[in-house]
Design a protein around this motif. Structure first.
Motif, PDB file in Angstrom:
ATOM      1  N   THR A 143       0.823  -1.289   0.071  1.00  0.00           N
ATOM      2  CA  THR A 143      -0.086  -0.009   0.097  1.00  0.00           C
ATOM      3  C   THR A 143       0.874   1.161  -0.028  1.00  0.00           C
ATOM      4  O   THR A 143       1.746   1.313   0.649  1.00  0.00           O
ATOM      5  N   ILE A 144       0.607   2.184  -0.718  1.00  0.00           N
ATOM      6  CA  ILE A 144       1.451   3.289  -1.168  1.00  0.00           C
ATOM      7  C   ILE A 144       0.860   4.754  -0.489  1.00  0.00           C
ATOM      8  O   ILE A 144      -0.773   4.596  -0.508  1.00  0.00           O
ATOM      9  N   SER A 145       1.178   5.420   0.149  1.00  0.00           N
ATOM     10  CA  SER A 145       0.734   6.838   0.342  1.00  0.00           C
ATOM     11  C   SER A 145       0.320   7.666  -0.912  1.00  0.00           C
ATOM     12  O   SER A 145       1.009   7.756  -1.790  1.00  0.00           O
ATOM     13  N   ASP A 146      -0.894   8.390  -0.540  1.00  0.00           N
ATOM     14  CA  ASP A 146      -1.207   9.453  -1.777  1.00  0.00           C
ATOM     15  C   ASP A 146      -0.902  10.734  -1.552  1.00  0.00           C
ATOM     16  O   ASP A 146      -1.180  11.773  -2.195  1.00  0.00           O
ATOM     17  N   ALA A 147       0.214  10.890  -0.689  1.00  0.00           N
ATOM     18  CA  ALA A 147       0.442  12.480  -0.200  1.00  0.00           C
ATOM     19  C   ALA A 147       1.148  13.175  -1.538  1.00  0.00           C
ATOM     20  O   ALA A 147       1.051  14.369  -1.623  1.00  0.00           O
ATOM     21  N   ASN A 148       1.970  12.261  -2.496  1.00  0.00           N
ATOM     22  CA  ASN A 148       2.613  13.169  -3.288  1.00  0.00           C
ATOM     23  C   ASN A 148       2.733  12.529  -4.736  1.00  0.00           C
ATOM     24  O   ASN A 148       3.751  12.312  -5.643  1.00  0.00           O
ATOM     25  N   ILE A 149       1.462  11.942  -5.371  1.00  0.00           N
ATOM     26  CA  ILE A 149       1.440  11.162  -6.239  1.00  0.00           C
ATOM     27  C   ILE A 149       1.821  11.757  -7.680  1.00  0.00           C
ATOM     28  O   ILE A 149       2.716  11.423  -8.381  1.00  0.00           O
ATOM     29  N   GLU A 150       1.262  13.026  -8.017  1.00  0.00           N
ATOM     30  CA  GLU A 150       1.859  13.747  -9.020  1.00  0.00           C
ATOM     31  C   GLU A 150       3.164  14.056  -9.346  1.00  0.00           C
ATOM     32  O   GLU A 150       3.731  14.462 -10.425  1.00  0.00           O
ATOM     33  N   GLU A 151       3.887  14.410  -8.022  1.00  0.00           N
ATOM     34  CA  GLU A 151       5.313  14.512  -8.147  1.00  0.00           C
ATOM     35  C   GLU A 151       6.108  13.352  -8.288  1.00  0.00           C
ATOM     36  O   GLU A 151       7.146  13.440  -8.890  1.00  0.00           O
ATOM     37  N   ALA A 152       5.674  12.228  -7.831  1.00  0.00           N
ATOM     38  CA  ALA A 152       6.238  11.143  -7.648  1.00  0.00           C
ATOM     39  C   ALA A 152       6.056  10.315  -9.067  1.00  0.00           C
ATOM     40  O   ALA A 152       7.077   9.272  -9.411  1.00  0.00           O
ATOM     41  N   VAL A 153       5.090  10.304  -9.651  1.00  0.00           N
ATOM     42  CA  VAL A 153       4.746   9.575 -10.940  1.00  0.00           C
ATOM     43  C   VAL A 153       4.762  10.440 -12.052  1.00  0.00           C
ATOM     44  O   VAL A 153       3.921  11.629 -12.204  1.00  0.00           O
ATOM     45  N   ILE A 154       5.505  10.401 -13.185  1.00  0.00           N
ATOM     46  CA  ILE A 154       5.811  11.492 -14.168  1.00  0.00           C
ATOM     47  C   ILE A 154       5.492  10.777 -15.511  1.00  0.00           C
ATOM     48  O   ILE A 154       6.237   9.820 -16.170  1.00  0.00           O
ATOM     49  N   LEU A 155       4.666  11.324 -16.184  1.00  0.00           N
ATOM     50  CA  LEU A 155       4.306  10.928 -17.682  1.00  0.00           C
ATOM     51  C   LEU A 155       4.789  11.972 -18.625  1.00  0.00           C
ATOM     52  O   LEU A 155       4.450  13.119 -18.437  1.00  0.00           O
ATOM     53  N   LYS A 156       5.857  11.455 -19.272  1.00  0.00           N
ATOM     54  CA  LYS A 156       6.229  12.615 -20.521  1.00  0.00           C
ATOM     55  C   LYS A 156       6.345  12.225 -21.755  1.00  0.00           C
ATOM     56  O   LYS A 156       6.510  10.990 -22.073  1.00  0.00           O
ATOM     57  N   LYS A 157       6.086  13.142 -22.794  1.00  0.00           N
ATOM     58  CA  LYS A 157       6.576  13.101 -24.144  1.00  0.00           C
ATOM     59  C   LYS A 157       7.702  13.747 -24.301  1.00  0.00           C
ATOM     60  O   LYS A 157       7.634  14.911 -24.365  1.00  0.00           O
ATOM     61  N   SER A 158       8.615  13.143 -24.509  1.00  0.00           N
ATOM     62  CA  SER A 158      10.064  13.946 -24.883  1.00  0.00           C
ATOM     63  C   SER A 158      10.168  14.565 -23.283  1.00  0.00           C
ATOM     64  O   SER A 158      10.355  14.017 -22.169  1.00  0.00           O
ATOM     65  N   GLU A 159      10.456  15.806 -23.324  1.00  0.00           N
ATOM     66  CA  GLU A 159      10.710  16.662 -22.009  1.00  0.00           C
ATOM     67  C   GLU A 159       9.229  17.448 -21.573  1.00  0.00           C
ATOM     68  O   GLU A 159       9.170  18.061 -20.720  1.00  0.00           O
ATOM     69  N   GLU A 160       8.222  17.285 -22.288  1.00  0.00           N
ATOM     70  CA  GLU A 160       6.878  17.611 -21.959  1.00  0.00           C
ATOM     71  C   GLU A 160       6.070  16.943 -21.135  1.00  0.00           C
ATOM     72  O   GLU A 160       5.806  15.734 -21.558  1.00  0.00           O
ATOM     73  N   GLU A 161       5.702  17.216 -19.854  1.00  0.00           N
ATOM     74  CA  GLU A 161       4.955  16.451 -19.098  1.00  0.00           C
ATOM     75  C   GLU A 161       3.437  16.329 -19.698  1.00  0.00           C
ATOM     76  O   GLU A 161       2.801  17.458 -20.023  1.00  0.00           O
ATOM     77  N   LYS A 162       2.860  15.182 -19.327  1.00  0.00           N
ATOM     78  CA  LYS A 162       1.633  14.975 -19.809  1.00  0.00           C
ATOM     79  C   LYS A 162       0.699  14.881 -18.510  1.00  0.00           C
ATOM     80  O   LYS A 162       0.991  14.238 -17.482  1.00  0.00           O
ATOM     81  N   THR A 163      -0.399  15.708 -18.432  1.00  0.00           N
ATOM     82  CA  THR A 163      -1.128  15.812 -17.149  1.00  0.00           C
ATOM     83  C   THR A 163      -2.122  14.431 -17.169  1.00  0.00           C
ATOM     84  O   THR A 163      -2.323  13.991 -18.139  1.00  0.00           O
ATOM     85  N   TYR A 164      -2.550  14.091 -15.713  1.00  0.00           N
ATOM     86  CA  TYR A 164      -3.178  13.125 -15.626  1.00  0.00           C
ATOM     87  C   TYR A 164      -4.229  13.232 -14.436  1.00  0.00           C
ATOM     88  O   TYR A 164      -3.589  14.010 -13.463  1.00  0.00           O
ATOM     89  N   ALA A 165      -5.392  12.336 -14.418  1.00  0.00           N
ATOM     90  CA  ALA A 165      -6.033  12.285 -13.225  1.00  0.00           C
ATOM     91  C   ALA A 165      -5.672  11.090 -12.602  1.00  0.00           C
ATOM     92  O   ALA A 165      -5.132  10.278 -13.292  1.00  0.00           O
ATOM     93  N   TRP A 166      -5.926  10.976 -11.368  1.00  0.00           N
ATOM     94  CA  TRP A 166      -5.655   9.538 -10.866  1.00  0.00           C
ATOM     95  C   TRP A 166      -6.411   9.054  -9.516  1.00  0.00           C
ATOM     96  O   TRP A 166      -7.198   9.975  -8.990  1.00  0.00           O
ATOM     97  N   GLU A 167      -6.393   7.778  -9.273  1.00  0.00           N
ATOM     98  CA  GLU A 167      -7.105   7.130  -8.204  1.00  0.00           C
ATOM     99  C   GLU A 167      -6.180   6.062  -7.754  1.00  0.00           C
ATOM    100  O   GLU A 167      -5.851   5.409  -8.454  1.00  0.00           O
ATOM    101  N   LEU A 168      -6.460   6.000  -6.402  1.00  0.00           N
ATOM    102  CA  LEU A 168      -5.737   4.635  -5.806  1.00  0.00           C
ATOM    103  C   LEU A 168      -6.981   3.662  -5.540  1.00  0.00           C
ATOM    104  O   LEU A 168      -7.941   3.887  -4.953  1.00  0.00           O
ATOM    105  N   LYS A 169      -6.645   2.478  -5.933  1.00  0.00           N
ATOM    106  CA  LYS A 169      -7.674   1.152  -5.748  1.00  0.00           C
ATOM    107  C   LYS A 169      -6.990   0.187  -5.009  1.00  0.00           C
ATOM    108  O   LYS A 169      -5.819   0.037  -4.685  1.00  0.00           O
ATOM    109  N   ASP A 170      -7.786  -0.910  -4.761  1.00  0.00           N
ATOM    110  CA  ASP A 170      -7.372  -2.135  -4.262  1.00  0.00           C
ATOM    111  C   ASP A 170      -6.451  -1.705  -2.978  1.00  0.00           C
ATOM    112  O   ASP A 170      -5.235  -2.379  -2.911  1.00  0.00           O
ATOM    113  N   ASP A 171      -6.994  -1.350  -1.998  1.00  0.00           N
ATOM    114  CA  ASP A 171      -6.449  -1.022  -0.766  1.00  0.00           C
ATOM    115  C   ASP A 171      -5.319  -0.104  -0.762  1.00  0.00           C
ATOM    116  O   ASP A 171      -4.351  -0.291  -0.110  1.00  0.00           O
TER     117      ASP A 171
END
Length: 292
Positions: A143-171
């Motif tokens: 089980t992971i903390s949801d405190a800093n998801i957007e800083e800790a998980v990064i989706l990029k195209k080249s050097e351009e970050e792709k924004t995303y919505a997120w949710e935690l499931k399965d406990d």
């Protein structure tokens, strides 16, 4: 290419053993001289191992030196070719060792990453990812903390970050990313899960090594769904979609989310009834083009 699978991708740090099964047998018995094992974190090669099998299809490997925590790649050299088609192995096989514990709490690790289309179909990342990818699921071992998801998980195209919505499931063990807008066609992306990910029970129990997965998108057609003018008829819907083609090649299919609430189904007794349900339709681009 020559295809192989690991019997188990989790290997103990001490007394490390792994078994590889080839889909197609090799043209000769595979020996230690045919195999390369590397540490994914620093690129160093593991040389203190032996092959205990004597087979063209099942390869048993025993690593004599202890392994550190992390991920490793095992790959056959080009000396190994398939007995039927003569192809070499293109991609290595990745295995990992158990994560360590901090204060009695296991440090989280990524066990699996999957990519899904709008209709729920899981994609093969090696074959390319569609621009119509709805979500990316990252499964963790703890089980992971949801405190800093957007800083800790990064989706990029080249050097351009792709924004995303997120949710935690399965406990808290399954992180689901929903990219905002479609992915760009014929583009290279990378998904990075950094060591800032920590266990929910202990902020000091962090991922020990960064995970970077690279993937490419297909050159499939992009589309925009017009929300007005949807015609509903029983369990089908007609709706205008604007296609943005990326080149002059013919594109047979794209995916569009034809979502509407009222849906007619047949229950177990054969009765027709209307239920609240989102329905996803596959759209033939040739017929879509005729709308404009």
């Amino acid at each position: 290419s020559l295809q192989a699978v690991l019997e188990n991708d989790l290997v103990e740090r001490e007394d490390s053993k792994l078994r590889i099964r080839l889909i197609e047998p090799a043209s000769a018995v595979i020996t230690k001289e045919d195999i390369i094992i590397t540490n994914n974190q620093d690129g160093t090669e593991i040389t203190d191992f032996e092959v205990t099998s004597d087979s063209e299809r099942i390869i048993d490997i025993k690593i004599n030196s202890g392994l550190g925590t992390g991920r490793y790649t095992v790959k056959f050299k080009d000396t190994v070719v398939g007995a039927y088609y003569g192809n070499t192995m293109k991609d290595g096989l990745v295995f990992r060792t158990p994560p360590k514990t901090v204060g009695g709490v296991e440090c989280p690790d990524v066990s699996e990453i999957n990519y899904y289309l709008f209709d729920g179909v899981k994609q093969n990342v090696k074959s390319g990812i569609s621009t119509a990818t709805e979500k990316i699921e990252i499964k963790f071992t703890n089980t992971i903390s949801d405190a800093n998801i957007e800083e800790a998980v990064i989706l990029k195209k080249s050097e351009e970050e792709k924004t995303y919505a997120w949710e935690l499931k399965d406990d808290g063990k399954n992180l689901v990313l929903y990219p905002i807008g479609l992915l760009d066609p014929a583009s290279d992306y990378n998904l990075t899960v950094t060591t800032d990910i920590c266990a929910a029970e202990n902020a000091e129990a962090k991922m020990e090594s960064e995970i970077v997965e690279e993937f490419s998108t297909l050159d499939d057609a992009r589309f925009e769904i017009k929300t007005e003018g949807i015609i509903k008829d029983s369990n089908t819907a007609t709706f205008p979609v604007r296609i943005i083609k990326t080149n002059t090649e013919e594109h047979k299919y794209s995916y569009a989310a034809a979502a509407y609430k009222k849906h007619t189904v047949t229950d177990a007794e054969g009765n027709m009834k209307t239920v609240e349900k989102d329905v996803f339709q596959r759209v033939d681009i040739n017929s879509v083009d005729s709308l404009f």
